[in-house]
Design a protein around this motif. Sequence first.
Motif, PDB file in Angstrom:
ATOM      1  N   ILE A  56       0.838  -1.204   0.000  1.00 28.32           N
ATOM      2  CA  ILE A  56       0.000   0.000   0.000  1.00 28.32           C
ATOM      3  C   ILE A  56       0.871   1.250   0.000  1.00 28.32           C
ATOM      4  N   SER A  57       1.884   1.254   0.828  1.00 29.23           N
ATOM      5  CA  SER A  57       2.785   2.411   0.905  1.00 29.23           C
ATOM      6  C   SER A  57       3.485   2.650  -0.431  1.00 29.23           C
ATOM      7  N   TRP A  58       3.981   1.588  -1.037  1.00 31.69           N
ATOM      8  CA  TRP A  58       4.698   1.726  -2.300  1.00 31.69           C
ATOM      9  C   TRP A  58       3.764   2.169  -3.412  1.00 31.69           C
ATOM     10  N   LEU A  59       2.560   1.611  -3.455  1.00 31.00           N
ATOM     11  CA  LEU A  59       1.611   2.047  -4.473  1.00 31.00           C
ATOM     12  C   LEU A  59       1.283   3.534  -4.331  1.00 31.00           C
ATOM     13  N   ARG A  60       1.126   3.993  -3.095  1.00 33.00           N
ATOM     14  CA  ARG A  60       0.829   5.412  -2.877  1.00 33.00           C
ATOM     15  C   ARG A  60       1.999   6.284  -3.351  1.00 33.00           C
ATOM     16  N   ASN A  77      15.366  17.631  -5.816  1.00 30.33           N
ATOM     17  CA  ASN A  77      15.467  18.679  -4.818  1.00 30.33           C
ATOM     18  C   ASN A  77      14.119  19.034  -4.195  1.00 30.33           C
ATOM     19  N   VAL A  78      13.280  18.029  -4.012  1.00 25.41           N
ATOM     20  CA  VAL A  78      11.971  18.275  -3.420  1.00 25.41           C
ATOM     21  C   VAL A  78      11.519  17.009  -2.689  1.00 25.41           C
ATOM     22  N   GLY A  79      10.891  17.211  -1.539  1.00 26.07           N
ATOM     23  CA  GLY A  79      10.269  16.089  -0.842  1.00 26.07           C
ATOM     24  C   GLY A  79       9.004  15.697  -1.587  1.00 26.07           C
ATOM     25  N   LEU A  80       8.684  14.441  -1.588  1.00 32.18           N
ATOM     26  CA  LEU A  80       7.538  13.973  -2.361  1.00 32.18           C
ATOM     27  C   LEU A  80       6.211  14.121  -1.621  1.00 32.18           C
ATOM     28  N   GLY A  81       6.264  14.204  -0.303  1.00 35.37           N
ATOM     29  CA  GLY A  81       5.039  14.297   0.473  1.00 35.37           C
ATOM     30  C   GLY A  81       4.455  12.939   0.819  1.00 35.37           C
ATOM     31  N   VAL A  82       4.704  11.950  -0.001  1.00 33.97           N
ATOM     32  CA  VAL A  82       4.289  10.566   0.242  1.00 33.97           C
ATOM     33  C   VAL A  82       5.540   9.722   0.045  1.00 33.97           C
ATOM     34  N   TYR A  83       5.883   8.950   1.061  1.00 36.37           N
ATOM     35  CA  TYR A  83       7.150   8.231   1.021  1.00 36.37           C
ATOM     36  C   TYR A  83       6.931   6.734   1.151  1.00 36.37           C
ATOM     37  N   PRO A  84       7.698   5.948   0.406  1.00 34.66           N
ATOM     38  CA  PRO A  84       7.548   4.497   0.543  1.00 34.66           C
ATOM     39  C   PRO A  84       8.092   4.036   1.898  1.00 34.66           C
ATOM     40  N   ALA A  85       7.352   3.154   2.538  1.00 38.60           N
ATOM     41  CA  ALA A  85       7.846   2.564   3.783  1.00 38.60           C
ATOM     42  C   ALA A  85       9.095   1.753   3.467  1.00 38.60           C
ATOM     43  N   LEU A  86      10.002   1.714   4.402  1.00 37.58           N
ATOM     44  CA  LEU A  86      11.234   0.945   4.222  1.00 37.58           C
ATOM     45  C   LEU A  86      11.030  -0.447   4.818  1.00 37.58           C
ATOM     46  N   PRO A  87      11.389  -1.486   4.076  1.00 36.64           N
ATOM     47  CA  PRO A  87      11.149  -2.851   4.573  1.00 36.64           C
ATOM     48  C   PRO A  87      12.017  -3.166   5.776  1.00 36.64           C
ATOM     49  N   ARG A  88      11.469  -3.986   6.653  1.00 35.68           N
ATOM     50  CA  ARG A  88      12.228  -4.457   7.821  1.00 35.68           C
ATOM     51  C   ARG A  88      12.679  -5.897   7.644  1.00 35.68           C
TER      52      ARG A  88
END
Length: 170
Positions: A56-60, A77-88
């Motif tokens: 879900i995070s990656w799709l977003r 040079n810009v934050g995306l506002g929506v970030y992919p979760a990092l796998p654990r």
Amino acid sequence: MEHYLTTDGRPELPPSWVTLELLTFGELIHLVRNLAEREDRNAIAQVLGVNEPLLISWLRSYQRVRNICAHHGRLWNVGLGVYPALPRSRRVAWLDRPEVLNRDQRRAKRLYPVMVSIQSVLTTISPRSTWASRLAALLDENPSVPLDGMGFPHDWSTDSFWSRHLADPQ
């Protein structure tokens, strides 16, 4: 879909794989998130080599990047506002040096982790994909593109996660 409709068109309702091709990213995300059974969402995620929250995070994040591109926004040079979760989990194809993202939170909020997540999914669904090589070639052909501004470490391609995909897949 056109091929389906112009051939025999049976069954009357098209198969799900035909219908899915017509969905936008947003519609796809809503479809997956609204599946009543978590095990169904997990089954989809497993096919892609991730778990349901990562999917879900990656799709977003893919949707966000797609929308920026579609509206001719900038990805550097810009934050995306929506970030992919990092796998654990180590079962998820990911950087061999993930600390590069943990060490620098600015880097984790740029384009680079999105590119890593795309390659992670491709590792599972299309192991012989040349996407990583084409990405590297595109960046090499455009040396004025500020890699650091997109969150890429200067030695990004030397991480074995990337280097094994940059080698000739043949």
